[in-house]
Design a protein around this motif. Structure first.
Motif, short mmCIF file in Angstrom:
data_model
loop_
_atom_site.label_atom_id
_atom_site.label_comp_id
_atom_site.label_asym_id
_atom_site.label_seq_id
_atom_site.Cartn_x
_atom_site.Cartn_y
_atom_site.Cartn_z
N GLU A 1 0.78 -1.22 -0.13
CA GLU A 1 0.10 0.06 0.07
C GLU A 1 0.87 1.25 0.07
OE1 GLU A 1 -4.04 1.74 2.51
OE2 GLU A 1 -2.49 0.30 3.21
N GLN A 2 1.95 1.26 0.78
CA GLN A 2 2.87 2.44 0.66
C GLN A 2 3.67 2.54 -0.59
OE1 GLN A 2 5.07 1.23 4.32
NE2 GLN A 2 3.65 1.87 5.74
N VAL A 3 3.96 1.60 -1.13
CA VAL A 3 4.54 1.78 -2.47
C VAL A 3 3.76 2.12 -3.31
CG1 VAL A 3 5.73 0.57 -4.39
CG2 VAL A 3 6.37 0.00 -2.05
N ALA A 4 2.49 1.79 -3.49
CA ALA A 4 1.42 2.33 -4.46
C ALA A 4 1.21 3.68 -4.15
CB ALA A 4 0.15 1.58 -4.31
N ALA A 5 1.14 4.24 -2.99
CA ALA A 5 0.86 5.49 -2.57
C ALA A 5 1.93 6.30 -3.01
CB ALA A 5 0.54 5.65 -1.13
N ALA A 6 3.07 5.99 -2.81
CA ALA A 6 4.43 6.61 -3.26
C ALA A 6 4.28 7.01 -4.71
CB ALA A 6 5.69 6.08 -2.64
N THR A 7 3.93 5.82 -5.52
CA THR A 7 3.91 5.84 -6.72
C THR A 7 2.66 6.63 -7.49
OG1 THR A 7 4.64 3.75 -6.88
CG2 THR A 7 3.77 4.61 -8.98
N ARG A 8 1.52 6.84 -6.85
CA ARG A 8 0.64 7.97 -7.03
C ARG A 8 1.09 9.33 -7.06
NH1 ARG A 8 -2.60 4.28 -4.42
NH2 ARG A 8 -2.77 5.60 -2.73
N PHE A 9 1.49 9.45 -5.65
CA PHE A 9 1.99 10.77 -5.40
C PHE A 9 3.11 11.32 -6.34
CE2 PHE A 9 5.91 13.01 -3.53
CZ PHE A 9 5.16 14.09 -2.95
N ALA A 10 4.06 10.45 -6.68
CA ALA A 10 5.03 10.79 -7.88
C ALA A 10 4.31 11.01 -9.18
CB ALA A 10 6.00 9.95 -7.96
N ASP A 11 3.21 10.31 -9.30
CA ASP A 11 2.69 10.61 -10.97
C ASP A 11 2.16 11.90 -10.70
OD1 ASP A 11 3.09 8.52 -12.36
OD2 ASP A 11 1.61 7.29 -11.52
N ARG A 12 1.42 12.45 -9.80
CA ARG A 12 0.78 13.44 -9.74
C ARG A 12 1.72 14.87 -9.53
NH1 ARG A 12 -4.44 12.15 -8.98
NH2 ARG A 12 -5.04 10.70 -7.72
N VAL A 13 2.97 14.54 -8.96
CA VAL A 13 3.95 15.66 -8.87
C VAL A 13 4.65 16.01 -10.23
CG1 VAL A 13 6.14 16.36 -7.83
CG2 VAL A 13 4.14 15.24 -6.52
N GLY A 14 4.98 14.56 -10.97
CA GLY A 14 5.53 14.89 -12.04
C GLY A 14 4.62 15.51 -13.25
N THR A 15 3.37 15.42 -13.26
CA THR A 15 2.67 15.94 -14.01
C THR A 15 2.30 17.42 -13.87
OG1 THR A 15 1.34 13.98 -14.42
CG2 THR A 15 0.03 15.97 -15.03
N ALA B 1 -3.80 27.16 -12.01
CA ALA B 1 -4.78 26.55 -11.03
C ALA B 1 -4.78 25.04 -11.21
CB ALA B 1 -6.19 27.10 -11.18
N GLU B 2 -4.86 24.48 -12.42
CA GLU B 2 -4.92 23.10 -12.72
C GLU B 2 -3.65 22.31 -12.26
OE1 GLU B 2 -6.21 21.41 -16.19
OE2 GLU B 2 -7.54 23.31 -16.82
N ALA B 3 -2.73 22.91 -12.11
CA ALA B 3 -1.26 22.32 -11.83
C ALA B 3 -1.42 22.23 -10.21
CB ALA B 3 -0.17 23.16 -12.08
N ALA B 4 -1.93 23.44 -9.69
CA ALA B 4 -2.10 23.45 -8.09
C ALA B 4 -3.05 22.34 -7.62
CB ALA B 4 -2.45 24.65 -7.65
N GLU B 5 -4.19 22.21 -8.44
CA GLU B 5 -5.14 20.91 -7.88
C GLU B 5 -4.49 19.75 -8.19
OE1 GLU B 5 -7.98 18.89 -6.85
OE2 GLU B 5 -8.15 21.06 -6.43
N GLU B 6 -3.36 19.72 -8.92
CA GLU B 6 -2.86 18.14 -8.95
C GLU B 6 -1.89 17.90 -7.80
OE1 GLU B 6 -2.75 14.94 -11.37
OE2 GLU B 6 -3.57 16.75 -12.05
N ILE B 7 -1.25 19.32 -7.22
CA ILE B 7 -0.69 19.15 -6.06
C ILE B 7 -1.43 18.92 -4.94
CG2 ILE B 7 1.02 20.19 -4.57
CD1 ILE B 7 2.21 19.16 -7.04
N ARG B 8 -2.40 19.45 -4.91
CA ARG B 8 -3.31 19.02 -3.62
C ARG B 8 -3.75 17.36 -3.64
NH1 ARG B 8 -5.50 24.46 -4.90
NH2 ARG B 8 -6.68 23.85 -6.24
N ARG B 9 -4.16 16.95 -4.83
CA ARG B 9 -4.43 15.49 -4.79
C ARG B 9 -2.86 14.59 -4.48
NH1 ARG B 9 -6.76 16.33 -10.76
NH2 ARG B 9 -9.02 16.82 -10.30
N ALA B 10 -2.01 15.41 -4.71
CA ALA B 10 -0.69 14.50 -4.42
C ALA B 10 -0.42 14.54 -2.84
CB ALA B 10 0.49 15.09 -5.20
N HIS B 11 -0.57 15.67 -2.17
CA HIS B 11 -0.71 15.61 -0.81
C HIS B 11 -1.61 14.62 0.01
CE1 HIS B 11 1.94 19.14 0.21
NE2 HIS B 11 1.67 19.69 -0.86
#
Length: 340
Positions: free
Chosen positions: A207-221, A303-313
């Motif tokens: 679960e932690q590896v999957a969460a870290a991966t999702r976080f990184a996807d959002r930050v990268g975008t 604003a769209e980039a900021a929303e992506e970061i909110r999801r990453a958090h």
């Protein structure tokens, strides 16, 4: 020694200060200095120039932070962090060849400084060096092999993203989801490899590896979205890259795609003209800036980039926390609050 990362609560509102307070980037730079000393051979000289350019080393910092966020040991994963920086810098060197960019991080790009043949060879050498670095992690074989697989997959994704970006040229009508796919491959791949490898090497559970991966996807975008915004937010002297480069290469960047979705027929025709190759790069960029400013597209894209970061958090909530998670949060915020 800089301020301790354990002082992070005092710096929570300043991601750049929090990142600077961490000793991780300084340790990584010192390690690169040790591995690529001055006065070796020519490829060593070019590699040193590329690797030790000014920069925040976000991807290797993320790898270390992800490992620490799941309870891992920094010293054990430091070689993997070096490896991810090798791949990142190699991709930048090759990217500058493809785009013909003369500036990188505020100074001459590698192909301009040393020539295209040496730039190609140096990029290749760094890619091959990353696998040797990964084997130096003081950990059992299984997580190391998983990290090798994640980094190798990221390298292929990066190439696929570069090819997809080339398919989008001259097309301001590019669907936003197609742009996001390109960003997830071209830019998100290395963020994803860094966080996934760090979580795996740090001993994180599934679960932690999957969460870290999702976080990184959002930050990268979000990072790519903001990167596309930089020419409209600051001058070349600040960003360290030519503002007209993307326009000259007829590339529909994120704010241009957003503008196309907001525009009427007349402005859509102007956007197409700007990316047609019929004007000089400077003229094309000036036309794009005029249309984007008038439509408010820069603000909407930001604003769209900021929303992506909110999801990453929100993804970070799955990780145990501590200094590593706080550092990841700071990197996420810095992805959209930087001027280069």
């Amino acid at each position: 020694m800089t301020a301790r990362i354990s002082d992070a609560h005092d710096l929570a509102g300043d991601p750049a200060a929090l990142l600077a307070a961490s000793p991780v980037a300084a340790e990584l730079r010192a390690e690169l200095e040790r591995r690529w000393p001055a006065g070796t051979d020519h490829i060593g000289e070019v590699s040193r120039y590329a690797l030790l350019a000014p920069g925040k080393m976000l991807r290797p910092v993320m790898l270390v932070a992800a490992a620490e966020a799941v309870g891992g040991d920094r010293a054990a994963v430091l070689p993997a962090a070096v490896a991810i920086e090798y791949l990142h810098v190699a991709s930048l060197v090759h990217d500058d060849i493809i785009d013909g960019d003369e500036l990188r991080r505020g100074r001459a790009s590698v192909p301009v400084r040393f020539g295209v043949p040496d730039a190609i060879v140096t990029g290749d050498a760094l890619i091959l060096s990353l696998f040797a670095a990964l084997t130096e992690c003081g950990l059992p074989a299984e997580p190391v092999l998983a990290a090798v697989r994640a980094v190798a997959d990221a390298g292929v994704d990066l190439c696929r993203g570069q090819a997809l970006e080339a398919e989008l040229l001259r097309d301001p009508a590019c669907p936003p989801e197609r742009y996001r796919r390109m960003a997830a491959l071209k830019t998100g791949a290395l963020f994803r490899a860094a966080c996934r490898s760090g979580a795996v090497l740090g001993g994180g559970d599934t679960e932690q590896v999957a969460a870290a991966t999702r976080f990184a996807d959002r930050v990268g975008t979000a990072f790519q979205m903001h990167d596309d915004l930089l020419p409209y937010l600051a001058e070349t002297e600040v960003t360290g890259k030519s503002g007209s480069s993307d326009a000259g290469n007829m590339r529909p960047t994120f704010p241009v795609i957003v503008a196309h979705g907001m525009a009427g027929a007349r402005d859509r025709a102007l956007l197409a003209e700007a990316l047609s190759g019929h004007r000089s790069p400077v003229e094309s960029f000036a036309l794009l800036r005029e249309v984007l400013t008038r439509l408010g597209a820069v603000e909407r894209a930001a604003a769209e980039a900021a929303e992506e970061i909110r999801r990453a958090h929100r993804d970070l909530a799955v990780l145990p926390g501590g200094d590593g998670a706080r550092l990841l949060a700071a990197v996420a915020d810095l992805a959209i609050h930087r001027d280069r």
